[in-house]
Design a protein around this motif. Structure first.
Motif, PDB file in Angstrom:
ATOM      1  N   GLY A  61       0.807  -1.205   0.000  1.00 56.03           N
ATOM      2  CA  GLY A  61       0.000   0.000   0.000  1.00 56.03           C
ATOM      3  C   GLY A  61       0.843   1.258   0.000  1.00 56.03           C
ATOM      4  N   LEU A  62       0.280   2.321   0.546  1.00 49.54           N
ATOM      5  CA  LEU A  62       0.930   3.626   0.539  1.00 49.54           C
ATOM      6  C   LEU A  62       2.207   3.678   1.369  1.00 49.54           C
ATOM      7  CD1 LEU A  62      -2.298   5.757   0.973  1.00 49.54           C
ATOM      8  CD2 LEU A  62      -0.808   5.835  -1.015  1.00 49.54           C
ATOM      9  N   TYR A  63       2.418   2.687   2.214  1.00 51.05           N
ATOM     10  CA  TYR A  63       3.589   2.678   3.080  1.00 51.05           C
ATOM     11  C   TYR A  63       4.859   2.243   2.340  1.00 51.05           C
ATOM     12  CZ  TYR A  63       2.003  -2.124   3.081  1.00 51.05           C
ATOM     13  OH  TYR A  63       1.576  -3.357   2.682  1.00 51.05           O
ATOM     14  N   ALA A  64       4.727   1.519   1.233  1.00 52.88           N
ATOM     15  CA  ALA A  64       5.886   0.898   0.592  1.00 52.88           C
ATOM     16  C   ALA A  64       6.915   1.939   0.174  1.00 52.88           C
ATOM     17  CB  ALA A  64       5.449   0.073  -0.608  1.00 52.88           C
ATOM     18  N   CYS A  65       6.472   3.014  -0.525  1.00 51.85           N
ATOM     19  CA  CYS A  65       7.440   3.970  -1.064  1.00 51.85           C
ATOM     20  C   CYS A  65       8.037   4.854   0.018  1.00 51.85           C
ATOM     21  CB  CYS A  65       6.808   4.811  -2.161  1.00 51.85           C
ATOM     22  SG  CYS A  65       5.510   5.920  -1.584  1.00 51.85           S
ATOM     23  N   ALA A  66       7.528   4.792   1.239  1.00 51.75           N
ATOM     24  CA  ALA A  66       8.167   5.515   2.339  1.00 51.75           C
ATOM     25  C   ALA A  66       9.429   4.800   2.803  1.00 51.75           C
ATOM     26  CB  ALA A  66       7.190   5.662   3.509  1.00 51.75           C
ATOM     27  N   MET A  67       9.464   3.462   2.646  1.00 48.30           N
ATOM     28  CA  MET A  67      10.587   2.677   3.150  1.00 48.30           C
ATOM     29  C   MET A  67      11.465   2.110   2.036  1.00 48.30           C
ATOM     30  SD  MET A  67       8.768   0.580   6.295  1.00 48.30           S
ATOM     31  CE  MET A  67       7.504  -0.175   5.268  1.00 48.30           C
ATOM     32  N   ILE A  72       5.920   8.544  10.232  1.00 42.53           N
ATOM     33  CA  ILE A  72       4.670   8.266   9.521  1.00 42.53           C
ATOM     34  C   ILE A  72       3.999   7.081  10.211  1.00 42.53           C
ATOM     35  CG2 ILE A  72       3.636   7.441   7.365  1.00 42.53           C
ATOM     36  CD1 ILE A  72       5.821   8.884   5.842  1.00 42.53           C
ATOM     37  N   GLU A  73       2.694   7.179  10.361  1.00 41.16           N
ATOM     38  CA  GLU A  73       1.912   6.060  10.887  1.00 41.16           C
ATOM     39  C   GLU A  73       0.797   5.734   9.908  1.00 41.16           C
ATOM     40  OE1 GLU A  73       0.449   6.974  14.755  1.00 41.16           O
ATOM     41  OE2 GLU A  73       2.442   7.158  15.670  1.00 41.16           O
ATOM     42  N   ALA A  74       0.731   4.478   9.495  1.00 42.22           N
ATOM     43  CA  ALA A  74      -0.360   3.995   8.647  1.00 42.22           C
ATOM     44  C   ALA A  74      -1.327   3.216   9.527  1.00 42.22           C
ATOM     45  CB  ALA A  74       0.182   3.111   7.537  1.00 42.22           C
ATOM     46  N   HIS A  75      -2.528   3.749   9.710  1.00 39.71           N
ATOM     47  CA  HIS A  75      -3.549   3.099  10.528  1.00 39.71           C
ATOM     48  C   HIS A  75      -4.528   2.388   9.606  1.00 39.71           C
ATOM     49  CE1 HIS A  75      -2.482   5.056  14.412  1.00 39.71           C
ATOM     50  NE2 HIS A  75      -1.954   5.957  13.588  1.00 39.71           N
ATOM     51  N   PHE A  76      -4.849   1.141   9.924  1.00 37.39           N
ATOM     52  CA  PHE A  76      -5.678   0.318   9.049  1.00 37.39           C
ATOM     53  C   PHE A  76      -7.070   0.165   9.657  1.00 37.39           C
ATOM     54  CE2 PHE A  76      -1.233  -1.084   8.701  1.00 37.39           C
ATOM     55  CZ  PHE A  76      -0.983  -0.615   7.420  1.00 37.39           C
ATOM     56  N   ILE A  77      -8.045   0.808   9.005  1.00 33.72           N
ATOM     57  CA  ILE A  77      -9.433   0.758   9.459  1.00 33.72           C
ATOM     58  C   ILE A  77     -10.289   0.376   8.259  1.00 33.72           C
ATOM     59  CG2 ILE A  77     -11.348   2.040  10.467  1.00 33.72           C
ATOM     60  CD1 ILE A  77      -9.326   3.869  11.809  1.00 33.72           C
ATOM     61  N   LEU A  90       1.023   0.455  11.197  1.00 33.76           N
ATOM     62  CA  LEU A  90       2.416   0.311  10.803  1.00 33.76           C
ATOM     63  C   LEU A  90       3.101   1.648  11.082  1.00 33.76           C
ATOM     64  CD1 LEU A  90       4.847  -1.013   9.311  1.00 33.76           C
ATOM     65  CD2 LEU A  90       3.835  -0.210   7.172  1.00 33.76           C
ATOM     66  N   LYS A  91       4.195   1.620  11.859  1.00 34.80           N
ATOM     67  CA  LYS A  91       4.891   2.844  12.225  1.00 34.80           C
ATOM     68  C   LYS A  91       6.259   2.899  11.556  1.00 34.80           C
ATOM     69  CE  LYS A  91       2.539   3.416  16.673  1.00 34.80           C
ATOM     70  NZ  LYS A  91       2.694   3.614  18.140  1.00 34.80           N
ATOM     71  N   MET A  92       6.609   4.079  11.063  1.00 35.58           N
ATOM     72  CA  MET A  92       7.884   4.310  10.399  1.00 35.58           C
ATOM     73  C   MET A  92       8.507   5.575  10.971  1.00 35.58           C
ATOM     74  SD  MET A  92       6.286   3.612   6.607  1.00 35.58           S
ATOM     75  CE  MET A  92       4.619   4.044   7.147  1.00 35.58           C
ATOM     76  N   PHE A 133      11.987   6.882   5.191  1.00 36.88           N
ATOM     77  CA  PHE A 133      11.544   6.417   6.505  1.00 36.88           C
ATOM     78  C   PHE A 133      11.898   4.948   6.671  1.00 36.88           C
ATOM     79  CE2 PHE A 133       9.113  10.124   5.505  1.00 36.88           C
ATOM     80  CZ  PHE A 133       9.058  10.815   6.706  1.00 36.88           C
ATOM     81  N   LYS A 134      12.239   4.568   7.881  1.00 33.99           N
ATOM     82  CA  LYS A 134      12.607   3.188   8.166  1.00 33.99           C
ATOM     83  C   LYS A 134      11.560   2.533   9.058  1.00 33.99           C
ATOM     84  CE  LYS A 134      15.671   4.578  11.980  1.00 33.99           C
ATOM     85  NZ  LYS A 134      17.070   4.553  12.491  1.00 33.99           N
ATOM     86  N   PHE A 135      11.492   1.253   8.957  1.00 31.88           N
ATOM     87  CA  PHE A 135      10.516   0.469   9.708  1.00 31.88           C
ATOM     88  C   PHE A 135      10.731   0.643  11.204  1.00 31.88           C
ATOM     89  CE2 PHE A 135       9.575  -3.573  11.873  1.00 31.88           C
ATOM     90  CZ  PHE A 135       8.219  -3.674  11.618  1.00 31.88           C
ATOM     91  N   ALA A 136       9.608   0.841  11.938  1.00 36.78           N
ATOM     92  CA  ALA A 136       9.668   0.935  13.398  1.00 36.78           C
ATOM     93  C   ALA A 136       8.912  -0.214  14.052  1.00 36.78           C
ATOM     94  CB  ALA A 136       9.111   2.275  13.873  1.00 36.78           C
ATOM     95  N   SER A 137       7.630  -0.408  13.667  1.00 29.51           N
ATOM     96  CA  SER A 137       6.851  -1.498  14.268  1.00 29.51           C
ATOM     97  C   SER A 137       5.622  -1.757  13.413  1.00 29.51           C
ATOM     98  CB  SER A 137       6.430  -1.156  15.700  1.00 29.51           C
ATOM     99  OG  SER A 137       5.531  -0.049  15.711  1.00 29.51           O
ATOM    100  N   PHE A 138       5.054  -2.934  13.573  1.00 30.09           N
ATOM    101  CA  PHE A 138       3.851  -3.312  12.834  1.00 30.09           C
ATOM    102  C   PHE A 138       2.944  -4.148  13.716  1.00 30.09           C
ATOM    103  CE2 PHE A 138       1.842  -6.523   9.886  1.00 30.09           C
ATOM    104  CZ  PHE A 138       0.853  -5.663   9.415  1.00 30.09           C
ATOM    105  N   GLU A 139       1.689  -3.731  13.824  1.00 32.16           N
ATOM    106  CA  GLU A 139       0.651  -4.505  14.508  1.00 32.16           C
ATOM    107  C   GLU A 139      -0.412  -4.825  13.473  1.00 32.16           C
ATOM    108  OE1 GLU A 139      -2.383  -4.163  18.371  1.00 32.16           O
ATOM    109  OE2 GLU A 139      -0.975  -2.531  17.919  1.00 32.16           O
ATOM    110  N   ARG A 140      -0.520  -6.093  13.125  1.00 29.55           N
ATOM    111  CA  ARG A 140      -1.386  -6.503  12.017  1.00 29.55           C
ATOM    112  C   ARG A 140      -2.805  -5.982  12.188  1.00 29.55           C
ATOM    113  NH1 ARG A 140      -1.061 -10.500   8.139  1.00 29.55           N
ATOM    114  NH2 ARG A 140       0.799 -11.382   9.078  1.00 29.55           N
ATOM    115  N   ASP A 141      -3.329  -5.440  11.102  1.00 31.55           N
ATOM    116  CA  ASP A 141      -4.692  -4.906  11.031  1.00 31.55           C
ATOM    117  C   ASP A 141      -4.899  -3.681  11.904  1.00 31.55           C
ATOM    118  OD1 ASP A 141      -5.473  -6.948   9.244  1.00 31.55           O
ATOM    119  OD2 ASP A 141      -5.924  -8.296  10.905  1.00 31.55           O
ATOM    120  N   VAL A 142      -3.826  -3.150  12.483  1.00 27.14           N
ATOM    121  CA  VAL A 142      -3.971  -1.984  13.363  1.00 27.14           C
ATOM    122  C   VAL A 142      -3.118  -0.814  12.870  1.00 27.14           C
ATOM    123  CG1 VAL A 142      -3.774  -1.083  15.711  1.00 27.14           C
ATOM    124  CG2 VAL A 142      -4.499  -3.457  15.344  1.00 27.14           C
TER     125      VAL A 142
END
Length: 527
Positions: free
Chosen positions: A79-85, A239-244, A220-222, A209-218
């Motif tokens: 998704g939109l997070y890929a090109c950040a990392m 950047i934080e990608a919130h999945f709703i 992704l932090k960079m 941006f580099k990977f920080a943490s990921f909580e599935r379905d909740v």
């Protein structure tokens, strides 16, 4: 352009439409008249100088399902997070202009048998290792070894020197540069330490941006990559990608100030936010299609007259009026209206239930038949699909709706299906329609194995892609062949969009050829 279009298939590959609540009525309800919002979104004070700092929080419906860091294998889109990392050798904008990224220059040989890339110096991966020619070759070799469709025209990669690689071609395609740009580079050193399983959920790229943490379905932090090759960027700290998944919940969270942007494909939500004064950034990203198992000789849908009858049976205008809210456009072809290859004089099979009944009778089904429509429960606009079901019932086709979760839907897309239509969003780029067609509908594509992909179509596609320069007239021959054979049934083009808060600047949302590529290094907040 694997992740872009696998993005546009199951995102767009599979999934461009976000869940709406299904109604029992088979016919769409008219769209409500616009109502003024109680108060418009606040306007920001004029600003021109980017400001450093802050966390950009955006909401998107699709959480990563199989990976966020190992891309050299088939799978659903990032998704939109890929090109950040992660970054590729080049980017391509919405008009098809190729932009330097990890490569600064490229030269395609006069005989069209190779392309030589000069790589950017001084680029570091997030783990501190160097990006260079050896690492770029290794990344490309992973895709070649996996025999992925997006590198099918590449025979080998030569390392010329530390910052030069030569890509040798089996055959030239005018989709070559965009496809190369979709191959995102990962750290070889990280792979050597943890293998692809180590990278799968811990991406190590060169992005801002580099990977920080990921909580599935909740979420992704960079976090900001301090050693990014553009020394004055990024502006943001994180950047934080919130999945709703639920669009109403997502919209409410955005309006409450819990997010800086909210995106997706639910036209009603985008329309409501637009009415309240929020800026909507959007572009055509694909078409909602009904995809038959036409390759299965025992299937009812193997008969082209049946497929044409279904086409005539559906009132696209009514569905778009009821559910599109100005963001959808009826279509009978696999191209957006703003594409140079769009066929303006296509003799469309416009809504005609009597013609549909006639074709069904000629096909041997005067009393209709039963069929399934399989849809992804998390991404398909259910009211629109229920409307399709209603229109089919009026010509005697009893279509049972089968809602499945995203993982199950991917299995159909990749593995095949029987006696059913897939309700699916498929991505395309207005700049080069060849790319979307090749990635999804060619005989080499990994997707939709139950669809009949004829030699005639493949020949037309090869001719269109083989031209040195993109030629809309050649693309139109491919589009006409698809339409004439009712290979699949495009229903309407959709816009994917994001509403942004007034203090958000320079995201670059929907300015690139792939909807999932934006400008995280340029984004800044004035609040």
């Amino acid at each position: 352009m694997k992740k872009l279009y696998l993005c546009l298939i199951i995102l767009l590959i599979c999934a461009l439409l976000i869940t709406s609540c299904a109604k029992s009525t088979p016919t769409p309800t008219p769209a409500p008249a616009p109502t003024p919002a109680p108060a418009p979104a606040p306007s920001p004070a004029p600003v021109s100088t980017p400001k450093y700092g802050g966390t950009f929080r955006y909401i998107d419906p699709r959480s990563p399902s199989s990976t966020i860091g190992w891309l050299a294998e088939p799978g659903p889109p990032l998704g939109l997070y890929a090109c950040a990392m992660l970054e590729g050798l080049v980017d391509v904008d919405y008009k098809g202009v190729v932009i330097p990224k990890l490569a600064t220059e490229w030269v395609i040989a006069p005989d069209l048998k190779s392309a030589t890339f000069t790589l950017r110096k001084g680029v570091k991966f997030h783990d501190g290792s160097d990006f260079n020619g050896a690492v770029a070759k290794w990344n490309l070799d992973q895709f070649l070894n996996a025999k992925l469709a997006n590198v099918k025209d590449i025979s080998s990669v030569d390392l010329i020197d530390d910052y030069t690689i030569k890509i040798n071609l089996k055959q030239y395609s005018n989709t070559f540069l965009p496809t190369i740009g979709s191959i995102l580079m990962v750290s070889k050193e990280a792979f050597d330490k943890g293998g692809k399983e180590g990278l799968r959920w811990n991406p190590v790229g060169t992005g801002p941006f580099k990977f920080a943490s990921f909580e599935r379905d909740v979420v992704l932090k960079m976090s900001k990559f301090e050693n990014y090759w553009q020394k004055s960027k990024p502006y943001l700290d994180a950047i934080e990608a919130h999945f709703i998944i639920d669009p109403l919940t997502a919209s409410a969270s955005f309006e409450a100030g819990e997010a800086d942007a909210v995106g997706g494909d639910v036209a009603k939500v985008l329309y409501d936010l637009q009415q309240k004064g929020y800026e909507i950034l959007k572009s055509y990203t694909g078409a909602i299609t009904l995809i038959p198992d036409s390759k299965n000789p025992g299937s009812i849908l193997a008969n082209p007259k049946v497929r044409q009858a279904i086409d005539y049976a559906i009132d696209r205008d009514a569905i778009v009026k009821a559910r599109g809210f100005g963001f959808w456009t009826p279509t009978f072809q696999f191209a957006p209206p703003d594409a140079s290859a769009y066929i303006k004089d296509l003799p469309a099979r416009a809504y005609n239930p009597e013609k549909a009944k006639q074709l069904l009778a000629e096909a041997g089904y005067p009393n209709g038949f039963k069929i399934k429509i399989i849809g992804d429960s998390s991404t398909t606009d259910k009211e629109a699909t229920v409307a399709v079901q209603g229109f089919l019932s009026k010509v005697g086709i009893d279509a049972q709706l089968d809602w499945v979760d995203f993982a199950s839907f991917v299995q159909y897309v990749m593995g095949g299906w029987n006696d059913a239509l897939l309700a699916c969003a498929n991505g395309f780029s207005a700049a080069n329609i060849n790319q979307g067609i090749d990635f999804v509908w060619s005989q080499n594509a990994a997707f939709f194995p139950s669809v009949l992909k004829t030699d005639q179509l493949q020949g037309l596609l090869n001719a269109s892609m083989g031209a040195k320069d993109y030629d809309p007239a050649l693309v139109q021959k491919v589009l006409r062949n698809m339409y004439d054979n009712a290979m699949f049934l495009p229903l309407y083009c959709i816009n994917r969009g994001d509403a942004v808060q007034p203090y958000v600047h320079d995201t670059g949302f929907y300015s690139m050829q792939s909807w999932a590529v934006w400008q995280p290094a340029e984004t800044w907040l004035s609040k």
